[in-house]
Design an enzyme around this catalytic site. Structure first.
Site, PDB file in Angstrom:
ATOM      1  N   ASP A   7     -46.506  12.917 -75.263  1.00 25.00           N
ATOM      2  CA  ASP A   7     -46.932  14.284 -75.125  1.00 25.00           C
ATOM      3  C   ASP A   7     -46.979  14.901 -76.446  1.00 25.00           C
ATOM      4  O   ASP A   7     -46.757  14.126 -77.535  1.00 25.00           O
ATOM      5  CB  ASP A   7     -46.011  15.324 -74.338  1.00 25.00           C
ATOM      6  CG  ASP A   7     -44.444  15.122 -74.620  1.00 25.00           C
ATOM      7  OD1 ASP A   7     -44.245  14.806 -75.726  1.00 25.00           O
ATOM      8  OD2 ASP A   7     -43.897  16.248 -73.976  1.00 25.00           O
ATOM      9  N   HIS A   8     -46.877  16.295 -76.712  1.00 20.59           N
ATOM     10  CA  HIS A   8     -47.172  16.836 -78.007  1.00 20.59           C
ATOM     11  C   HIS A   8     -45.831  16.455 -78.700  1.00 20.59           C
ATOM     12  O   HIS A   8     -45.889  16.347 -79.879  1.00 20.59           O
ATOM     13  CB  HIS A   8     -47.280  18.473 -77.775  1.00 20.59           C
ATOM     14  CG  HIS A   8     -46.530  19.076 -76.853  1.00 20.59           C
ATOM     15  ND1 HIS A   8     -46.517  19.028 -75.443  1.00 20.59           N
ATOM     16  CD2 HIS A   8     -45.440  19.715 -77.238  1.00 20.59           C
ATOM     17  CE1 HIS A   8     -45.541  19.444 -74.898  1.00 20.59           C
ATOM     18  NE2 HIS A   8     -44.987  20.095 -76.094  1.00 20.59           N
ATOM     19  N   CYS A  64     -41.588  11.468 -75.699  1.00 21.13           N
ATOM     20  CA  CYS A  64     -41.678  12.812 -75.361  1.00 21.13           C
ATOM     21  C   CYS A  64     -40.627  13.350 -76.363  1.00 21.13           C
ATOM     22  O   CYS A  64     -40.177  12.791 -77.464  1.00 21.13           O
ATOM     23  CB  CYS A  64     -41.663  13.318 -73.895  1.00 21.13           C
ATOM     24  SG  CYS A  64     -40.130  12.805 -73.297  1.00 21.13           S
ATOM     25  N   GLY A  65     -40.060  14.735 -76.012  1.00 18.83           N
ATOM     26  CA  GLY A  65     -39.165  15.388 -76.937  1.00 18.83           C
ATOM     27  C   GLY A  65     -37.905  14.554 -76.504  1.00 18.83           C
ATOM     28  O   GLY A  65     -37.363  14.152 -77.692  1.00 18.83           O
ATOM     29  N   THR A  66     -37.540  14.318 -75.423  1.00 24.24           N
ATOM     30  CA  THR A  66     -36.388  13.487 -75.322  1.00 24.24           C
ATOM     31  C   THR A  66     -36.248  12.194 -74.901  1.00 24.24           C
ATOM     32  O   THR A  66     -35.279  11.452 -74.926  1.00 24.24           O
ATOM     33  CB  THR A  66     -35.439  14.428 -74.060  1.00 24.24           C
ATOM     34  OG1 THR A  66     -36.562  14.250 -72.936  1.00 24.24           O
ATOM     35  CG2 THR A  66     -34.964  15.657 -74.313  1.00 24.24           C
ATOM     36  N   GLY A  67     -37.568  11.926 -74.429  1.00 20.36           N
ATOM     37  CA  GLY A  67     -37.799  10.444 -73.760  1.00 20.36           C
ATOM     38  C   GLY A  67     -37.244  10.365 -72.249  1.00 20.36           C
ATOM     39  O   GLY A  67     -37.579   9.547 -71.512  1.00 20.36           O
ATOM     40  N   HIS A  97     -31.335  -7.732 -69.059  1.00 18.22           N
ATOM     41  CA  HIS A  97     -30.794  -7.945 -67.832  1.00 18.22           C
ATOM     42  C   HIS A  97     -31.721  -7.059 -66.985  1.00 18.22           C
ATOM     43  O   HIS A  97     -31.647  -7.295 -65.568  1.00 18.22           O
ATOM     44  CB  HIS A  97     -29.383  -7.100 -68.029  1.00 18.22           C
ATOM     45  CG  HIS A  97     -28.370  -7.746 -68.641  1.00 18.22           C
ATOM     46  ND1 HIS A  97     -27.026  -7.412 -68.419  1.00 18.22           N
ATOM     47  CD2 HIS A  97     -28.398  -9.062 -69.197  1.00 18.22           C
ATOM     48  CE1 HIS A  97     -26.437  -8.319 -69.127  1.00 18.22           C
ATOM     49  NE2 HIS A  97     -27.186  -9.528 -69.437  1.00 18.22           N
ATOM     50  N   ARG A 131     -29.142 -14.346 -62.284  1.00 17.05           N
ATOM     51  CA  ARG A 131     -28.559 -13.231 -61.336  1.00 17.05           C
ATOM     52  C   ARG A 131     -28.891 -12.063 -61.884  1.00 17.05           C
ATOM     53  O   ARG A 131     -29.026 -11.056 -60.817  1.00 17.05           O
ATOM     54  CB  ARG A 131     -26.875 -12.983 -61.611  1.00 17.05           C
ATOM     55  CG  ARG A 131     -26.482 -12.462 -63.021  1.00 17.05           C
ATOM     56  CD  ARG A 131     -25.090 -12.640 -63.299  1.00 17.05           C
ATOM     57  NE  ARG A 131     -24.564 -12.024 -64.526  1.00 17.05           N
ATOM     58  CZ  ARG A 131     -24.467 -12.656 -65.728  1.00 17.05           C
ATOM     59  NH1 ARG A 131     -25.462 -13.718 -65.892  1.00 17.05           N
ATOM     60  NH2 ARG A 131     -24.247 -11.894 -66.811  1.00 17.05           N
ATOM     61  N   HIS A 132     -29.791 -11.688 -62.989  1.00 19.95           N
ATOM     62  CA  HIS A 132     -30.201 -10.673 -63.329  1.00 19.95           C
ATOM     63  C   HIS A 132     -31.747 -10.343 -62.308  1.00 19.95           C
ATOM     64  O   HIS A 132     -31.991  -9.016 -62.150  1.00 19.95           O
ATOM     65  CB  HIS A 132     -30.715 -10.147 -64.772  1.00 19.95           C
ATOM     66  CG  HIS A 132     -29.144 -10.470 -65.480  1.00 19.95           C
ATOM     67  ND1 HIS A 132     -28.124  -9.574 -65.445  1.00 19.95           N
ATOM     68  CD2 HIS A 132     -28.785 -11.288 -66.356  1.00 19.95           C
ATOM     69  CE1 HIS A 132     -27.310  -9.750 -66.109  1.00 19.95           C
ATOM     70  NE2 HIS A 132     -27.563 -11.019 -66.626  1.00 19.95           N
TER      71      HIS A 132
HETATM   72  C1  RB5 Z   1     -41.713  19.298 -74.255  1.00 14.48           C
HETATM   73  O1  RB5 Z   1     -41.477  20.638 -74.764  1.00 14.48           O
HETATM   74  C2  RB5 Z   1     -40.450  18.647 -73.668  1.00 14.48           C
HETATM   75  O2  RB5 Z   1     -40.018  19.258 -72.534  1.00 14.48           O
HETATM   76  C3  RB5 Z   1     -40.841  17.208 -73.360  1.00 14.48           C
HETATM   77  O3  RB5 Z   1     -41.308  16.514 -74.582  1.00 14.48           O
HETATM   78  C4  RB5 Z   1     -39.731  16.284 -72.723  1.00 14.48           C
HETATM   79  O4  RB5 Z   1     -38.850  16.386 -73.635  1.00 14.48           O
HETATM   80  C5  RB5 Z   1     -39.257  16.592 -71.388  1.00 14.48           C
HETATM   81  O5  RB5 Z   1     -38.441  15.743 -71.024  1.00 14.48           O
END
Ligand code: RB5
Length: 149
Positions: A7-8, A64-67, A97, A131-132
């Protein structure tokens, strides 16, 4: 072929990883964002993950911002095992795994130097099987039970 998408918020990290893939001579298909303008991570995840489940791409790298959001969306696509990682050990062991086929990273969590190390170990590590494999098959059974065969 590696699918990549963001995303952005993930766009700058996607571009940094793209440059690294080019340096390594690894082919990729970019599903956007192409300009960093605000867009919705679930749609970006869907496009890249469908390329993986269709066999067009072997793995996907998502940003994304957090993944986290993009990994949640990715894991709704049948056949996808997406791992959101920000450390080397997790990126390595999710291949060994979990046979993860998608690596998700947060551009607001890790910088390009660390991300590139995660990408390399993720792409270069084979599934251990044994096993995995039984456990990965159990994940697929849960998916089939709740999402249809
Ligand atoms: C965008 O602002 C943010 O919410 C997105 O990139 C992401 O981190 C969501 O999980």
């Amino acid at each position: 072929m590696i699918a990549i998408a963001s995303d952005h918020a993930g766009y700058p990290l996607k571009e940094a990883v793209k440059a690294h893939l080019e340096e390594r001579g690894l082919p990729y298909k970019d599903f956007g964002s192409f300009n960093g303008e605000s867009c919705d991570y679930p749609m970006q995840a869907k496009a890249a993950c469908e390329a993986v489940t269709a066999g067009e791409c072997d793995k996907a790298l998502l940003f994304c911002g957090t993944g986290i959001g993009i990994s949640m969306a990715a894991n709704k696509v049948k056949g996808i095992r997406a791992a959101c990682c920000s450390d080397y050990f997790s990126a390595k062991y999710t291949r060994l795994h979990n046979d993860a086929n998608v690596l998700c990273m947060g551009a607001r969590v890790i910088g390009p130097g660390a991300a590139i190390e995660l990408v390399d170990v993720f792409l270069d590590t084979a599934f251990e099987g044994g096993r995995h494999a039984r456990r990965v098959n159990q994940i697929a059974e849960i998916e089939a039970e709740y999402c249809g065969k």
